[in-house]
Design a protein around this motif. Structure first.
Motif, short mmCIF file in Angstrom:
data_model
loop_
_atom_site.label_atom_id
_atom_site.label_comp_id
_atom_site.label_asym_id
_atom_site.label_seq_id
_atom_site.Cartn_x
_atom_site.Cartn_y
_atom_site.Cartn_z
N ILE A 74 -33.52 19.04 -43.64
CA ILE A 74 -32.07 19.20 -43.66
C ILE A 74 -31.60 19.98 -42.44
O ILE A 74 -30.62 19.60 -41.78
N ALA A 75 -32.29 21.06 -42.11
CA ALA A 75 -31.93 21.86 -40.93
C ALA A 75 -32.05 21.04 -39.66
O ALA A 75 -31.18 21.10 -38.77
N THR A 76 -33.09 20.23 -39.57
CA THR A 76 -33.28 19.38 -38.40
C THR A 76 -32.18 18.33 -38.29
O THR A 76 -31.65 18.07 -37.20
N GLN A 77 -31.82 17.73 -39.41
CA GLN A 77 -30.76 16.72 -39.40
C GLN A 77 -29.40 17.33 -39.04
O GLN A 77 -28.61 16.72 -38.31
N LYS A 78 -29.13 18.53 -39.55
CA LYS A 78 -27.87 19.21 -39.20
C LYS A 78 -27.81 19.46 -37.70
O LYS A 78 -26.77 19.24 -37.05
N ALA A 79 -28.91 19.94 -37.13
CA ALA A 79 -28.96 20.22 -35.69
C ALA A 79 -28.79 18.93 -34.89
O ALA A 79 -28.08 18.90 -33.88
N GLU A 80 -29.43 17.87 -35.36
CA GLU A 80 -29.32 16.58 -34.66
C GLU A 80 -27.89 16.05 -34.70
O GLU A 80 -27.37 15.57 -33.70
N MET A 81 -27.25 16.15 -35.85
CA MET A 81 -25.86 15.67 -35.98
C MET A 81 -24.91 16.49 -35.11
O MET A 81 -24.01 15.94 -34.48
N ALA A 82 -25.11 17.81 -35.08
CA ALA A 82 -24.27 18.67 -34.24
C ALA A 82 -24.45 18.33 -32.77
O ALA A 82 -23.48 18.28 -32.00
N PHE A 83 -25.69 18.07 -32.38
CA PHE A 83 -25.96 17.71 -30.99
C PHE A 83 -25.32 16.36 -30.65
O PHE A 83 -24.71 16.21 -29.59
N GLU A 84 -25.43 15.39 -31.54
CA GLU A 84 -24.82 14.08 -31.30
C GLU A 84 -23.31 14.20 -31.19
O GLU A 84 -22.69 13.53 -30.35
N LEU A 85 -22.70 15.03 -32.02
CA LEU A 85 -21.26 15.24 -31.93
C LEU A 85 -20.88 15.85 -30.59
O LEU A 85 -19.94 15.39 -29.93
N ALA A 86 -21.61 16.88 -30.17
CA ALA A 86 -21.33 17.51 -28.88
C ALA A 86 -21.51 16.52 -27.74
O ALA A 86 -20.72 16.50 -26.79
N LEU A 87 -22.52 15.68 -27.83
CA LEU A 87 -22.76 14.68 -26.80
C LEU A 87 -21.61 13.67 -26.74
O LEU A 87 -21.15 13.30 -25.65
N GLN A 88 -21.11 13.24 -27.89
CA GLN A 88 -20.00 12.30 -27.91
C GLN A 88 -18.71 12.93 -27.38
O GLN A 88 -17.93 12.27 -26.69
#
Length: 105
Positions: A74-88
């Protein structure tokens, strides 16, 4: 995780440049238009915190410190989603900047 930190730093730098460009175009000072940059900095800090928490969770899982697999995932997925949002957001900001630079007055 230095790759993520480099991209976050690049995003923050581009946001500051965008703000300075907008401020010089409108004649406003940086203090007058701090809304977007402050929100963006806050989002970057949250992304970094989520990344650190994910790294800590994975390390705890691998070392057997009582971290459950689902907590680490869950922590990894949250970090990945936050990174994807920042990238977009970065991609959209760059796209908007490029469109503005192509405009002819």
């Amino acid at each position: 995780m230095t790759g993520i930190q480099a991209i976050v730093s690049q995003i923050a730098t581009q946001a500051v440049e965008q703000q300075q460009l907008a401020a010089s175009a409108t004649g406003a000072g940086p203090a007058d238009s701090g809304g977007f940059s402050e929100i963006f900095r806050s989002a970057m800090r949250q992304t970094e915190e989520l990344d650190a928490k994910a790294a800590k969770s994975v390390t705890g899982l691998l070392s057997g410190d009582g971290v459950e697999v689902h907590e680490a995932m869950i922590a990894t997925q949250k970090a990945e989603m936050a990174f994807e949002l920042a990238l977009q957001v970065r991609n959209k900001a760059i796209s908007a900047y490029q469109q503005m630079m192509q405009m002819q007055f």
